[in-house]
Design an enzyme around this catalytic site. Structure first.
Site, PDB file in Angstrom:
ATOM      1  N   HIS A 297       0.830  -1.209   0.000  1.00  0.00           N
ATOM      2  CA  HIS A 297       0.000   0.000   0.000  1.00  0.00           C
ATOM      3  C   HIS A 297       0.863   1.258   0.000  1.00  0.00           C
ATOM      4  O   HIS A 297       1.038   1.911   1.033  1.00  0.00           O
ATOM      5  CB  HIS A 297      -0.957  -0.020   1.188  1.00  0.00           C
ATOM      6  CG  HIS A 297      -2.112  -0.933   0.993  1.00  0.00           C
ATOM      7  ND1 HIS A 297      -2.851  -1.456   2.031  1.00  0.00           N
ATOM      8  CD2 HIS A 297      -2.680  -1.433  -0.143  1.00  0.00           C
ATOM      9  CE1 HIS A 297      -3.820  -2.222   1.543  1.00  0.00           C
ATOM     10  NE2 HIS A 297      -3.720  -2.234   0.230  1.00  0.00           N
TER      11      HIS A 297
ATOM     12  N   GLU B 199      -5.789  -8.012   3.694  1.00  0.00           N
ATOM     13  CA  GLU B 199      -5.225  -9.064   4.550  1.00  0.00           C
ATOM     14  C   GLU B 199      -6.333  -9.830   5.275  1.00  0.00           C
ATOM     15  O   GLU B 199      -6.296 -11.058   5.385  1.00  0.00           O
ATOM     16  CB  GLU B 199      -4.241  -8.484   5.567  1.00  0.00           C
ATOM     17  CG  GLU B 199      -3.564  -9.584   6.372  1.00  0.00           C
ATOM     18  CD  GLU B 199      -2.706  -9.090   7.525  1.00  0.00           C
ATOM     19  OE1 GLU B 199      -2.602  -9.811   8.529  1.00  0.00           O
ATOM     20  OE2 GLU B 199      -2.144  -7.978   7.415  1.00  0.00           O
TER      21      GLU B 199
ATOM     22  N   SER C 203       5.349   0.284   4.467  1.00  0.00           N
ATOM     23  CA  SER C 203       5.423   0.224   3.004  1.00  0.00           C
ATOM     24  C   SER C 203       5.901   1.547   2.394  1.00  0.00           C
ATOM     25  O   SER C 203       5.811   1.748   1.185  1.00  0.00           O
ATOM     26  CB  SER C 203       4.062  -0.179   2.418  1.00  0.00           C
ATOM     27  OG  SER C 203       3.021   0.574   2.991  1.00  0.00           O
TER      28      SER C 203
END
EC number: 1.17.7.4
Length: 316
Positions: free
Chosen positions: A46, A131, A273
């Site tokens: 992301h 997830e 991320s």
């Protein structure tokens, strides 16, 4: 004109974790091995900056397997996928590479093991997050029940309160999850938890660094994407730990300078991320406006590394 002084607290650890690093490498190595285009189901991680960079190199991002041709490789994102997805890929004889973070895969294995033992699963997570969708999709419908808050625990409808286990999304707030686990244990005293906490080391480490840094700061910025669960949790953790102004920014151009007028100190961290390049960009923006003194707030040292799948380590 003299620049005003500013103490810049830099959290460590911050930014990329081993699972994100591995997922990005998988896409890069797949493009090297099979050439462009390579399809990726869902954003590999992301972060728009990372995704755009991979797109320029030949990755095509899609939301569903049905958008991929049979004759090009497809990569599953670091967040994990329901079992039905690789099964469909196999049915179409597609070449696929699973970039699911090994720590998420551990949760998948755990859920299957409990189900094989006849237990119904409760998942602590955020509805709709890839997830959570991937983990719940490891078992048949109804076998994994989702709770997002302690209040959800009071209303969750289970098959047998004596045959339950729970797992958690790996990117949650450590403190919030502890509250939900306590609620589960109160209502279902026989519920079985994981041998080792599901929240990943990187999420925990980044939250601990923020807790140590927040009380020192007039303001705090988290570099990360708005759809990044672990980045949003860092903002929440910073606010709770005593920093009145904690905000998420994707990069330096998102900084609201008017809100920061008069500050003497700023804390900077980044979600798992977010690349270091974007963190440095934010630091440089402060150096342009202030006379910056940097202090590192280090609460852990990370040296974890995950291997890429074997299919990418052998010649085509």
């Amino acid at each position: 004109m003299t620049k005003p002084p500013l103490t810049l607290y830099l959290a460590a650890p911050r930014g990329f974790c081993a699972g994100v690093d591995r997922a990005i490498k998988i896409v890069e190595m797949a493009i090297e091995k099979w050439g462009a285009p390579v399809y990726v189901r869902h954003e590999i991680v992301h972060n728009k900056f990372v995704v755009d960079g991979l797109r320029e190199r030949g990755a095509i991002f899609v939301e569903e397997l049905s958008e991929c041709p049979d004759d090009r490789p497809v990569i599953f994102s670091a967040h994990g996928v329901p079992k039905a997805v690789p099964a469909k890929a196999e049915a179409r004889n597609m070449v696929y590479v699973d970039a699911t973070c090994p720590l998420v895969s551990k949760v998948h294995i755990e859920a299957q093991r409990h189900a094989d033992a006849g237990l119904q699963m409760i998942m602590i997570g955020h509805a709709g997050h890839p997830e959570t969708v991937g983990t719940m999709g490891q078992l048949p419908p109804g076998e994994v029940l989702l709770v997002e808050t302690p209040a959800d625990v009071d209303t969750v409808d289970v098959r047998d309160p004596t045959k339950l286990a729970y797992v958690t999304q790996t990117t949650l707030s450590v403190d919030d999850t502890a509250e939900i686990v306590a609620a589960l244990n109160r209502r279902f005293p026989q519920i079985i938890g994981p041998h080792k906490e599901d929240i990943c080391y990187a999420t925990t480490n980044r939250q601990e660094a923020v807790k140590a840094m927040a009380p020192k700061c007039d303001a705090m910025l988290v570099v990360g994407a708005p759809n990044s669960s672990n980045s949003r949790r860092l903002v929440e953790v910073g606010s709770r730990a005593g920093c009145e102004y904690a905000q998420l920014v994707q990069r330096a151009t998102d900084i609201d300078w008017r809100s920061l007028e008069g500050i003497a100190s700023i804390g900077i961290t980044a979600g798992a991320s977010a690349p270091e390049q974007l963190i440095n960009e934010v630091i440089d923006a402060f150096k342009d406006r202030y006379e910056v003194t940097t202090e590192l707030v280090e609460t852990a040292v990370e040296n974890v590394e995950f291997k890429v799948p074997r299919v990418l380590r052998v010649p085509a």
